[in-house]
Design an enzyme around this catalytic site. Structure first.
Site, short mmCIF file in Angstrom:
data_model
loop_
_atom_site.label_atom_id
_atom_site.label_comp_id
_atom_site.label_asym_id
_atom_site.label_seq_id
_atom_site.Cartn_x
_atom_site.Cartn_y
_atom_site.Cartn_z
N ARG A 231 0.85 -1.18 0.00
CA ARG A 231 0.00 0.00 0.00
C ARG A 231 0.89 1.23 0.00
O ARG A 231 1.96 1.25 0.60
CB ARG A 231 -0.93 0.03 1.22
CG ARG A 231 -2.06 -0.99 1.20
CD ARG A 231 -3.09 -0.65 0.12
NE ARG A 231 -4.25 -1.51 0.16
CZ ARG A 231 -4.40 -2.62 -0.53
NH1 ARG A 231 -3.38 -3.03 -1.31
NH2 ARG A 231 -5.49 -3.34 -0.46
N GLU A 259 -2.53 8.44 -4.11
CA GLU A 259 -2.94 7.53 -5.17
C GLU A 259 -4.39 7.83 -5.54
O GLU A 259 -5.23 7.95 -4.64
CB GLU A 259 -2.81 6.09 -4.69
CG GLU A 259 -3.02 5.06 -5.78
CD GLU A 259 -2.79 3.64 -5.30
OE1 GLU A 259 -3.73 2.83 -5.42
OE2 GLU A 259 -1.68 3.34 -4.81
N HIS A 278 -1.19 0.53 -9.66
CA HIS A 278 -1.88 -0.35 -8.70
C HIS A 278 -2.62 -1.47 -9.43
O HIS A 278 -3.85 -1.60 -9.33
CB HIS A 278 -2.85 0.44 -7.83
CG HIS A 278 -3.18 -0.27 -6.54
ND1 HIS A 278 -3.58 0.40 -5.39
CD2 HIS A 278 -3.17 -1.60 -6.20
CE1 HIS A 278 -3.80 -0.48 -4.42
NE2 HIS A 278 -3.57 -1.70 -4.91
#
Length: 315
Positions: A231, A259, A278
């Site tokens: 993450r 993000e 991602h």
């Protein structure tokens, strides 16, 4: 007598999920504005995948009888902030195993691409430039995997054939595996200076948020590669930027903080940084594995058996 609620919300049409028990009414909801039915009748909520946290948690406050909340992600951080909307006793389950192969593949791909200079070669191809020379190999490198669950173990499975000199493992607490010891997070100061490649696959928790800050990065050896498939907030972006802009460290990031990474952010053009958007879990392997997970979980739920992959139970 009023019938007990038996609705199950799925992000896939029920007819596309083989093996579902016929004990429930299945409602298809993948994050659309309109709910497919009254959330008050939902007993099992499988959250949409690759939707914003706001979308994922939107029905929770209107689900007073829900008993299981099933995410289709390995992490559950999108839901953790809204646990107060749930009654006590609700099981929150993650999708352990669904993303294992896909994320492990990407961790290996990012590592190899960064070491072998593939991003520069792709840019050179666009400019019709021939970038010959010597590049780093994964062979004979020392690799440190931080976060040794199912994905961390799968990453090691894929590293073994590449003849690494050493693979070290780190998790929240120390233990022993068939492949060797797993070190505790407290051992990182001694392990980091030895690693040529550091792969992050740890969940985002209070203990790991900002784990990779200035002190952590400062202990990494010159020229080492940081790979993040966990993450974004596990890494302090400002500290990482200082190291990659100086040229001392390299990075391959499938996740960032913030993000999505906004246009103009300095990470986009930092030297020796490879960024993917991602996509660790979002491959062709996701959908069939997610559907099999849902069928297994609902079969157990219908039979009154404990569901698997329970991360926590609300109080």
């Amino acid at each position: 007598m009023t019938a007990m609620p038996r609705d199950v919300w799925l992000p896939f049409p029920a007819e596309e999920v083989a093996g579902l028990p016929d004990s429930f009414r299945y409602r298809h909801w993948d994050g659309e504005d309109a709910f497919p039915a009254d959330p008050a009748d939902c007993v099992f909520y499988a959250a949409p995948y690759m939707k914003s946290a706001e979308v994922t948690v939107r029905p929770l406050a209107e689900m007073p009888v829900v008993r299981v909340v099933q995410t289709l992600t390995a992490g559950i951080d999108d839901v953790l902030g809204r646990l107060g909307d749930l009654r006590p006793g609700v099981r929150l389950c993650n999708a352990a195993g669904v993303h294992t192969a896909s994320t492990a593949e990407l961790a290996l791909a990012l590592t190899l691409a960064s070491l072998r200079g593939i991003p520069g070669m792709v840019r050179g191809q666009d400019r019709e430039e021939w970038h010959s020379g010597f590049y780093d190999a994964l062979a004979d490198k020392s690799v440190l995997i931080i976060g040794y669950g199912s994905i961390g173990s799968a990453i090691e499975d894929r590293l073994v054939p590449f003849e690494c000199e050493r693979i070290e493992r780190v998790a929240r607490s120390a233990r022993t595996t068939a492949r060797g010891p797993v070190h505790a997070l407290a051992d990182l100061p001694a392990l980091l200076p030895q690693a040529d490649v550091v792969i992050l696959v740890t969940p985002l928790t209070d203990a790991t948020r900002g784990l990779v800050g200035a002190e952590f990065l400062g202990r990494m050896k010159d020229g080492a590669l940081l790979v993040n498939v966990s993450r974004g907030p596990v890494v302090d972006t400002k500290s990482l930027l200082a190291e990659v802009e100086s040229g001392r460290l390299n990075a391959a990031l499938d996740v960032t903080d913030p993000e999505p990474l906004p246009a103009g952010h300095p990470l986009w053009h930092a030297p020796s940084v490879l960024i993917t958007p991602h996509v660790g879990g979002s491959s062709s392997a996701f959908e069939p594995r997610a559907k099999r997970l849902l069928a297994r979980q609902l079969t157990r739920f219908a039979a009154g058996e404990p569901v698997e992959h329970t991360v926590l139970i609300t109080e």
